[in-house]
Design a protein around this motif. Structure first.
Motif, PDB file in Angstrom:
ATOM      1  N   GLU A 277      27.023  31.621  33.182  1.00 61.27           N
ATOM      2  CA  GLU A 277      25.926  31.891  33.847  1.00 61.27           C
ATOM      3  C   GLU A 277      26.083  31.790  35.048  1.00 61.27           C
ATOM      4  N   PHE A 278      25.878  32.745  36.015  1.00 57.82           N
ATOM      5  CA  PHE A 278      26.109  32.690  37.610  1.00 57.82           C
ATOM      6  C   PHE A 278      25.134  33.358  38.315  1.00 57.82           C
ATOM      7  N   THR A 279      24.867  33.145  39.545  1.00 60.97           N
ATOM      8  CA  THR A 279      24.059  33.994  40.407  1.00 60.97           C
ATOM      9  C   THR A 279      24.750  34.409  41.356  1.00 60.97           C
ATOM     10  N   LEU A 280      24.431  35.922  41.463  1.00 58.60           N
ATOM     11  CA  LEU A 280      25.187  36.853  42.060  1.00 58.60           C
ATOM     12  C   LEU A 280      24.272  37.437  43.464  1.00 58.60           C
ATOM     13  N   VAL A 281      24.585  37.296  44.626  1.00 62.33           N
ATOM     14  CA  VAL A 281      23.845  37.798  45.912  1.00 62.33           C
ATOM     15  C   VAL A 281      24.147  39.150  46.213  1.00 62.33           C
ATOM     16  N   GLN A 282      22.954  40.087  45.901  1.00 62.05           N
ATOM     17  CA  GLN A 282      23.203  41.494  46.221  1.00 62.05           C
ATOM     18  C   GLN A 282      23.341  41.782  47.574  1.00 62.05           C
ATOM     19  N   PRO A 283      23.684  43.015  47.984  1.00 56.30           N
ATOM     20  CA  PRO A 283      24.063  43.677  49.347  1.00 56.30           C
ATOM     21  C   PRO A 283      22.634  43.177  50.133  1.00 56.30           C
ATOM     22  N   ASP A 284      21.450  43.464  49.600  1.00 53.16           N
ATOM     23  CA  ASP A 284      20.098  43.285  50.002  1.00 53.16           C
ATOM     24  C   ASP A 284      19.682  42.153  50.272  1.00 53.16           C
ATOM     25  N   GLY A 285      20.489  40.991  49.747  1.00 53.92           N
ATOM     26  CA  GLY A 285      20.135  39.783  50.087  1.00 53.92           C
ATOM     27  C   GLY A 285      19.304  38.931  48.943  1.00 53.92           C
ATOM     28  N   SER A 286      18.877  39.972  47.966  1.00 57.99           N
ATOM     29  CA  SER A 286      18.095  39.452  46.634  1.00 57.99           C
ATOM     30  C   SER A 286      19.128  38.722  45.704  1.00 57.99           C
ATOM     31  N   HIS A 287      18.785  37.886  44.713  1.00 60.52           N
ATOM     32  CA  HIS A 287      19.604  37.041  43.835  1.00 60.52           C
ATOM     33  C   HIS A 287      19.280  37.650  42.570  1.00 60.52           C
ATOM     34  N   ARG A 288      20.590  37.964  41.806  1.00 60.42           N
ATOM     35  CA  ARG A 288      20.498  38.342  40.411  1.00 60.42           C
ATOM     36  C   ARG A 288      21.132  37.334  39.630  1.00 60.42           C
ATOM     37  N   PHE A 289      20.647  36.863  38.435  1.00 58.08           N
ATOM     38  CA  PHE A 289      21.046  36.036  37.372  1.00 58.08           C
ATOM     39  C   PHE A 289      21.952  36.700  36.418  1.00 58.08           C
ATOM     40  N   LEU A 290      23.260  36.378  36.147  1.00 56.83           N
ATOM     41  CA  LEU A 290      23.793  37.231  35.323  1.00 56.83           C
ATOM     42  C   LEU A 290      24.384  36.274  33.938  1.00 56.83           C
ATOM     43  N   TYR A 291      24.725  36.733  32.842  1.00 60.33           N
ATOM     44  CA  TYR A 291      25.318  36.036  31.880  1.00 60.33           C
ATOM     45  C   TYR A 291      26.533  36.923  31.326  1.00 60.33           C
ATOM     46  N   ALA A 292      27.605  36.328  31.148  1.00 61.42           N
ATOM     47  CA  ALA A 292      28.738  37.123  30.760  1.00 61.42           C
ATOM     48  C   ALA A 292      29.747  36.137  29.680  1.00 61.42           C
ATOM     49  N   HIS A 293      30.047  37.131  28.620  1.00 60.27           N
ATOM     50  CA  HIS A 293      30.701  36.302  27.375  1.00 60.27           C
ATOM     51  C   HIS A 293      31.758  37.136  26.930  1.00 60.27           C
ATOM     52  N   SER A 294      32.908  36.520  26.744  1.00 58.75           N
ATOM     53  CA  SER A 294      34.147  37.423  26.224  1.00 58.75           C
ATOM     54  C   SER A 294      34.936  36.541  25.124  1.00 58.75           C
ATOM     55  N   GLU A 295      35.419  37.406  24.094  1.00 56.75           N
ATOM     56  CA  GLU A 295      36.234  36.586  22.952  1.00 56.75           C
ATOM     57  C   GLU A 295      37.529  37.579  22.451  1.00 56.75           C
ATOM     58  N   LEU A 296      38.206  37.060  22.062  1.00 55.42           N
ATOM     59  CA  LEU A 296      39.523  37.752  21.250  1.00 55.42           C
ATOM     60  C   LEU A 296      39.101  38.503  20.012  1.00 55.42           C
ATOM     61  N   VAL A 297      39.347  39.589  19.815  1.00 60.26           N
ATOM     62  CA  VAL A 297      39.328  40.423  18.887  1.00 60.26           C
ATOM     63  C   VAL A 297      40.535  41.070  18.437  1.00 60.26           C
TER      64      VAL A 297
END
Length: 715
Positions: A277-297
């Protein structure tokens, strides 16, 4: 390039197959069942880019249609293709070319080559010199050739049909069935394709609503893929096909990059599921909280494996969690303040009993000293006791105000007038480098107490002055009208939905850190140096706002100033002008009326008896409320008035009064209370008491209450 092609065919299955091929290639198709229908259609819709016609049809066949088009000067230039399964001789093709067909096809033909040949005919005809119309003199040649050809073909066809009638009869049903199956299969495929398109559209809409995208890595081929939704969430163009980790890493906070690398740039031999989980700063200065998950299949039975991942926007959830934590902090603060308030109320009750004795005794001593030859130091000492008791009373009142146990009269007020008065008063004490700016954006009145609002403003402006210090600064006072709905009130406990006057006091001072903000309303907590404040100021303001059924909130950051926001319930009635009254008249005295004082504290009862006796009344004292009840019920006419404490063991003052009034409903009674949380003036009046006196009482308040109680009772 898209062309308009007119298909002339009397067989529905054949025209359906032709339409599907042309439409799939991107062309527009017009349809006619014979040559005459084709001519009628051209009159309505104009000339097509190409005419494709079967040779043998009822009403008007393909040869007649081609001849009719070629002899018309307005239509002769249109490319024309004839196809047939009947006229297969070389002479038939020669005749078709003679009357103007640009291409003559004999069934069966390869479907995949048909459309390119049509497009080639259009291109060649458009590139050739203009075609002249067929001259009238060739009309006889056409009729003769067409008739002969029809006769020959008819005879041959009759012979052929006669010879093969038996075979055709046996295979006709099978051919028809196969043809129908082919048409059904095509239609089923069309339905399946449409369903897949619908599912794909719904899936894309679902991913958009869920704010979710996906990505994957093919380690064997060294490639990766990213959906448009995933790229958009990460702030990249949705048109790019690949995304390098080096481009993504710069947008991820440094403390999260190692965890993110395991998700977005994994090692081929890493079998574990990874998430971040991390915070991404958008070009307009706002913040977006994102969650990413990956696994081997594993992709298939071959053992080939890939890493598949998803990325989601969890901003709504994270902001909800932050709001919940903020609400929990406010709830804990409210509960803590309520607990301290209850404790303060209990202490105030006992302290007011002590103060009542001190204040009343010092007042009696001061009266006696005025007619006695006492040393000056004694007189000064008595004055000091009076002043100390007054200061103690004010301190208790502050505690009670903070604890919501002391209520003041609430009326409809024009807050603008009070703000201007307070601003003018504060301005006179402000240094020249501090400016106060009031801004009013509403004329609506509020339900409030003018003295307490005045006190709040003085307190907040004084705090703002200290926060600004010796630097140039500004104090802004804003007044708005706001309406809070259910969700808006829920974010500002303990407010309820409704209309409010929103008062903001904003300074450009040094601000406060988070720990100070959390404790700023606690009693005896102060950020000033020792000796420069009691620490009760903001606690009292908090209590006042609670008594007003309003609330106060604070927002502050170090170095960015502080904003105090207060919500007063809005009033519907017109505000009354504020006024202050002063009691300076002579004390009313008695004429020997018999008064009973009931108080479980002997010291309070004693000083009250002495004080009331000085006013010219005959006084008796009782400290047992049950004994007092029994005596008043058995001898109801013995006393002219009863003065009773409210909070007593066994029977409260209210219980005592109700029991006595059952036998003697006209006996006047006065209520004395230690603090307003037990009983207030309005409730005492509603209960039937003639007057209400708060501890610590004075000779004046007691004299006025007794005189009012006796005067209000019928004799």
């Amino acid at each position: 390039m898209t062309h308009t092609i007119l298909v002339v065919e009397d067989n529905r299955n054949s025209i359906y197959l032709m339409e599907q091929m042309l439409t799939e290639a991107g062309h527009r198709v017009q349809k006619a069942g014979n040559g005459q229908e084709a001519l009628d259609l051209i009159k309505v819709k104009g000339l097509p880019d190409l005419i494709v016609s079967d040779a043998l049809m009822p009403t008007m066949d393909g040869f007649e249609l081609c001849h009719s088009i070629r002899r018309d000067p307005q239509r002769c230039h249109v490319p024309f293709v004839l196809y047939t399964a009947t006229f297969t001789d070389a002479s038939d093709e020669h005749f078709a070319k003679e009357i103007g067909a640009d291409l003559y096809l004999i069934k069966p033909f390869e479907p995949e080559k048909l459309v390119p040949r049509f497009e080639q005919v259009i291109t060649e005809v458009r590139a050739a010199p203009p075609r002249p119309p067929t001259p009238p003199q060739k009309q006889h040649n056409f009729l003769e050739g067409h008739s002969r050809r029809m006769s020959v073909k008819l005879e041959a066809k009759v012979d052929e049909l006669s010879a093969s009638n038996a075979a055709l009869a046996s295979s006709e049903a099978e051919i028809r069935e196969l043809n129908n199956k082919l048409v059904d299969s095509i239609r089923r495929l069309e339905v399946e394709v449409e369903e897949r398109r619908r599912v794909a559209t719904e899936l894309q809409l679902g991913l958009k609503v869920a704010a979710m995208g996906s990505f994957g890595f093919d380690f064997d081929r060294g490639t990766s893929w990213w959906t448009a939704e995933a790229l958009a969430l990460l702030g990249f163009s949705t048109h790019q096909k690949h995304l390098a980790w080096s481009s993504l890493a710069t947008r991820i906070p440094e403390e999260k990059r190692a965890s993110a690398a395991a998700v977005f740039s994994p090692e081929p031999d890493d079998p574990q599921s990874r998430e971040v989980e991390f915070t991404l700063v958008q070009p307009d200065g706002s913040h977006r909280f994102l969650y990413a998950h990956s696994e081997l299949v594993e992709v298939d039975e071959s053992g080939e494996s890939r890493r598949i991942g998803v990325i989601r926007d969890i901003s709504i959830r994270r902001r909800g969690e932050l709001d919940r934590l903020k609400l929990e902090r406010r709830l804990r603060q409210s509960q803590k303040m309520e607990a301290i308030g209850n404790l303060a109320g209990g202490i105030a009750h006992d302290f007011n009993n002590i103060l009542a004795v001190i204040a009343a005794t010092s007042e009696l001593l001061e009266i006696d000293a005025a007619t006695s030859e006492l040393p000056q130091r004694w007189r000064d000492g008595i004055g000091d006791i009076r002043e100390a008791s007054r200061r103690a009373r004010d301190l208790v009142n502050q505690i009670l105000m903070f604890s919501r146990n002391e209520r003041a009269e609430i009326t409809a007020l024009d807050l603008r007038q009070i703000i201007e008065e307070a601003a003018n008063q504060v301005t006179s004490t402000m240094p020249a480098h501090v400016v106060i700016r009031p801004h009013f954006k509403t004329k609506r009145s509020a339900l409030a107490n003018s003295n307490q609002v005045h006190r709040i403003l003085l307190n907040l402006c004084t705090n703002a002055k200290h926060a600004i210090g010796h630097h140039p600064g500004e104090i802004t006072i804003n007044l708005h009208h706001v309406e809070l709905n259910k969700s808006g009130a829920a974010r500002r406990p303990p407010l309820t939905p409704g209309h409010y006057l929103k008062l903001e006091v904003i300074d450009t001072g040094c601000g406060m850190d988070e720990e100070t903000v959390q404790r700023v309303f606690e009693p005896f907590y102060s950020t000033r140096p020792a000796g420069e404040g009691t620490g009760l100021g903001l606690a009292v303001v908090h209590g006042i706002m609670a008594n007003h059924n309003g609330a106060i909130f604070v927002d502050s950051n170090v170095g960015e100033g502080t904003t105090f926001t207060l919500f007063f319930p809005a009033a519907d009635e017109t505000p009354k002008p504020s006024s202050r009254t002063f009691a300076g008249q002579e004390l009313p005295v008695g004429k020997g009326e018999h008064i009973l004082v009931v108080d479980d504290e002997p010291a309070v009862a004693k000083v009250a008896t002495t004080l009331i006796s000085r006013l010219g009344y005959h006084v008796e004292t009782m400290t047992d409320s049950i004994a007092a009840r029994d005596r008043l019920r058995s001898e109801p006419l013995e006393f002219d008035l009863v003065v009773t404490d409210y909070f007593m063991p066994n029977l409260t003052g209210a219980d005592l009064a109700r029991a006595v009034w059952e036998k003697h409903p006209h006996l006047p009674m006065i209520m004395i209370v230690g603090f307003g949380g037990q009983m207030d003036a309005n409730r005492a009046k509603a209960e039937g008491f003639k007057a209400f006196v708060s501890k610590p009482f004075t000779m004046q308040t007691m004299a006025e209450a007794i005189a009012h109680g006796l005067a209000a009772t019928p004799r």
